[in-house]
Scaffold this motif. Structure first.
Motif, short mmCIF file in Angstrom:
data_model
loop_
_atom_site.label_atom_id
_atom_site.label_comp_id
_atom_site.label_asym_id
_atom_site.label_seq_id
_atom_site.Cartn_x
_atom_site.Cartn_y
_atom_site.Cartn_z
N LEU A 133 35.81 34.00 56.11
CA LEU A 133 36.84 35.03 56.13
C LEU A 133 37.68 34.83 57.38
CD1 LEU A 133 38.19 37.62 55.14
CD2 LEU A 133 36.34 38.91 56.25
N LYS A 134 38.93 34.44 57.21
CA LYS A 134 39.79 34.10 58.34
C LYS A 134 41.03 35.01 58.36
CE LYS A 134 38.61 29.19 57.96
NZ LYS A 134 39.16 27.81 57.77
N ASN A 135 41.73 34.95 59.46
CA ASN A 135 42.97 35.70 59.60
C ASN A 135 44.11 34.91 58.96
OD1 ASN A 135 44.98 37.47 60.35
ND2 ASN A 135 45.09 36.75 62.47
N VAL A 136 44.10 34.92 57.63
CA VAL A 136 45.14 34.25 56.84
C VAL A 136 45.59 35.23 55.76
CG1 VAL A 136 44.13 31.97 57.23
CG2 VAL A 136 43.47 33.27 55.18
N PRO A 137 46.72 34.99 55.10
CA PRO A 137 47.11 35.87 53.98
C PRO A 137 46.04 35.84 52.89
CG PRO A 137 48.96 34.52 54.70
CD PRO A 137 47.75 33.98 55.41
N HIS A 138 45.66 37.01 52.41
CA HIS A 138 44.58 37.11 51.43
C HIS A 138 45.13 37.48 50.06
CE1 HIS A 138 41.52 36.61 54.43
NE2 HIS A 138 42.04 37.58 55.16
N GLY A 139 44.60 36.81 49.06
CA GLY A 139 44.91 37.16 47.69
C GLY A 139 44.09 38.35 47.23
N GLN A 140 44.21 38.69 45.97
CA GLN A 140 43.48 39.82 45.41
C GLN A 140 42.59 39.33 44.27
OE1 GLN A 140 46.09 42.98 44.22
NE2 GLN A 140 47.04 43.17 46.22
N THR A 141 41.40 39.95 44.14
CA THR A 141 40.52 39.68 43.01
C THR A 141 40.50 40.93 42.14
OG1 THR A 141 39.17 38.20 44.36
CG2 THR A 141 38.21 38.99 42.30
N HIS A 142 41.06 40.80 40.95
CA HIS A 142 41.21 41.93 40.03
C HIS A 142 40.04 41.96 39.04
CE1 HIS A 142 45.59 41.88 41.15
NE2 HIS A 142 45.33 40.58 41.23
N GLU A 143 39.47 43.12 38.82
CA GLU A 143 38.50 43.31 37.75
C GLU A 143 39.26 43.79 36.52
OE1 GLU A 143 34.18 45.48 37.22
OE2 GLU A 143 35.81 46.63 38.12
N ILE A 144 39.21 43.01 35.44
CA ILE A 144 39.97 43.38 34.24
C ILE A 144 39.04 43.43 33.03
CG2 ILE A 144 42.10 42.40 35.16
CD1 ILE A 144 40.70 40.50 32.33
N TYR A 145 39.45 44.18 32.03
CA TYR A 145 38.71 44.25 30.76
C TYR A 145 39.68 43.88 29.64
CZ TYR A 145 34.93 46.52 33.24
OH TYR A 145 33.90 46.77 34.12
N PHE A 146 39.20 43.08 28.70
CA PHE A 146 40.03 42.66 27.59
C PHE A 146 39.27 42.84 26.28
CE2 PHE A 146 37.58 39.00 28.87
CZ PHE A 146 37.29 38.30 27.70
N ASN A 147 40.02 43.15 25.24
CA ASN A 147 39.40 43.39 23.94
C ASN A 147 39.04 42.07 23.27
OD1 ASN A 147 40.01 43.92 20.69
ND2 ASN A 147 38.77 45.46 21.72
N SER A 148 37.84 42.03 22.70
CA SER A 148 37.36 40.83 22.02
C SER A 148 36.97 41.19 20.59
CB SER A 148 36.14 40.24 22.76
OG SER A 148 35.49 39.25 21.98
N PRO A 149 37.89 41.04 19.65
CA PRO A 149 37.57 41.35 18.25
C PRO A 149 36.41 40.51 17.72
CG PRO A 149 39.94 41.17 18.53
CD PRO A 149 39.32 40.69 19.81
N SER A 150 36.28 39.29 18.18
CA SER A 150 35.24 38.41 17.64
C SER A 150 33.84 38.89 18.00
CB SER A 150 35.43 36.97 18.13
OG SER A 150 35.20 36.87 19.52
#
Length: 364
Positions: A133-150
Motif C-alpha cells: 500500500l503506497k502513496n499513489v493514486p488508488h483505484g476502486q474495487t466495486h462489489e457488484i451483483y448480476f443476474n444469471s438466468p442460467s
C-alpha cells in the motif's frame, strides 16, 4: 562426473536441511494480516510462524500449516504456543487443531480458501513492494451483483477500476477477467491476491496501461478433488460469456471487443481459462495460465490472431513445462511468454508475481 553430480546433490540437500534446522532467531514480529490489536500469530526473519491460543481447558493444541502439524505447549496461564519450520515467502492458509477440532486462529484475519473461511498469514517476501500500500493514486474495487438466468441466481463479482476511471468519463478501458483457484471464491484475488495494490502500483509507475479487472466465482457445478476429468466447463462458460461480460460492458466503460478482452486464472481458474479460451476464441485475445497448465501449438491452431499467451508457475512446481511450452509456441509463431516465480510453489505469492508480470504485457 557422477561423483560431481552426487556431491552437488548432497550439498544442496545439506543446505536445505540446515535452513530447516537452523536455530530460531529471536526476531518474531506480528503478521501484517493479524486482527487489529493482536500480536499473534508472529513471523520471524527465517519464515517461521509462531501461533498462540488461550485455551486453558484444552488437552492438546496444534498449529497446522503447509500440510504439517506442530505441537503447541501450554503455559501455567493456559496459553498454548507453537512454532513451525520456515515457510515459503508469501501468503499461506493455516488453522489450529484443538482437541481434534480444526478451528481458525482468532488472532488472524479471515480469508476464504481451502473450502472455508479461515486463517491466513503473510511471510514477508523481498519483493513484497509489488503489492504494498503506497502513496499513489488508488483505484476502486466495486462489489457488484448480476443476474444469471442460467443458474437462477443473483451472482457476485468484484470489479477493479483504475484511479483515473472516475476522472475520465469519456474514456473506455480494456478488461481482464481473472479467476480464482479450487476451494476459493471471488474474494480471493481481491484479498489474498492484493490485485488493487498490484495494479495501482504498476499504473503509477507507468509499467502497465490502465485496465479493468473482473473477478467472479468460477464454480457453477460441484467438483471433488481428483475429479477434474469430470468437470464440465459449459455452465461457467455460459455465466461468464453470456451473462457477466454483457453486464460489465453495459455497466462499465469498457472497450467491448475481443481485441481488448483478456482472461487469466490461477490453478483451477487457469484450467477454466484454458477451457473457455479454447472453446471461445472469438471472445478473448489474451490468455494467462498461472499454475494452471499450458497450451500447445496444436491447441491454438485456430487462434492465429491471439495477441498474448502467458504461462507461469513457481520454481517448485513445473518450470520446465511452462518454459518448454512457451518455446514451442514461439517457434510456431505465437507471442508466448513463460514466467517462473523463484522459490515458491503452488501458492498465492507465485500468482501475485504472475499477475504483476502479465499485467505489464497486456493491451500494449
Amino acid at each position: 562426473m557422477k561423483r560431481i553430480v552426487f556431491m552437488a546433490a548432497f550439498l544442496a540437500a545439506a543446505i536445505n536441511a540446515g535452513s530447516q534446522n537452523a536455530e530460531p532467531v529471536d526476531d518474531f514480529k506480528p503478521s501484517p494480516v493479524n486482527q487489529p490489536g493482536h500480536a499473534y500469530p508472529m513471523v520471524d526473519s527465517q519464515g517461521r510462524v509462531k501461533a498462540q491460543l488461550f485455551a486453558p481447558d484444552a488437552k492438546y493444541v496444534q498449529l497446522d500449516i503447509g500440510g504439517v502439524k506442530y505441537d503447541m505447549v501450554k503455559d501455567e496461564e493456559g496459553y498454548w504456543t507453537g512454532v513451525s519450520n520456515p515457510q515459503d515467502v508469501g501468503f499461506h492458509y493455516y488453522q489450529l487443531v484443538v482437541d481434534g477440532a480444526m478451528v481458525p486462529d482468532p488472532g488472524s484475519l479471515f480469508f476464504f480458501g481451502a473450502c472455508r473461511y479461515g486463517s491466513g498469514i503473510e511471510i514477508p517476501a523481498p519483493d513484497s513492494d509489488i503489492f504494498a500500500l503506497k502513496n499513489v493514486p488508488h483505484g476502486q474495487t466495486h462489489e457488484i451483483y448480476f443476474n444469471s438466468p442460467s443458474t437462477g441466481e443473483e451472482r457476485r463479482a468484484y470489479v477493479y477500476t483504475p484511479a483515473e476511471y472516475s476522472k475520465n468519463p469519456d474514456k473506455r478501458y480494456p478488461v481482464l477477467y481473472l479467476q480464482h483457484g479450487y476451494c476459493e471464491n471471488e474474494t480471493s484475488w481481491p484479498l489474498q491476491g492484493r490485485v488493487n495494490f498490484i495494479m495501482d502500483n504498476l499504473i503509477a509507475e507507468g509499467k502497465a496501461v490502465p485496465f479493468i479487472v473482473v473477478m467472479t466465482y468460477g464454480m457453477t457445478n460441484d467438483v471433488q478433488m481428483g475429479g477434474l476429468r469430470n468437470f464440465d466447463i459449459k455452465p461457467f462458460q455460459t455465466v461468464l460469456v453470456d451473462e457477466l461480460i454483457p453486464y460489465i460492458d453495459s455497466n462499465f466503460r469498457t472497450l467491448a471487443n475481443r481485441e481488448n478482452r483478456a482472461m487469466a486464472g490461477l490453478s483451477m481458474g487457469g484450467f477454466e481459462t484454458r477451457l473457455v479460451t479454447l472453446a471461445r476464441p472469438d471472445v478473448f485475445s489474451r490468455y494467462g495460465l498461472f499454475s494452471g497448465g499450458t497450451y500447445s501449438p496444436d491447441d491454438l491452431k485456430d487462434h492465429k490472431d491471439v495477441k498474448l499467451v502467458f504461462m507461469g508457475c513457481g520454481s517448485k512446481e513445473f518450470p520446465d513445462g511452462v518454459n518448454n511450452a512457451a518455446t514451442a509456441l514461439n517457434e510456431a509463431g505465437f507471442n508466448a511468454v513463460s514466467y517462473v516465480s523463484e522459490g515458491t510453489a503452488h501458492e498465492f505469492h507465485t500468482w501475485r508475481r504472475c499477475l504483476y508480470e502479465m499485467a505489464q504485457l497486456l493491451f500494449k
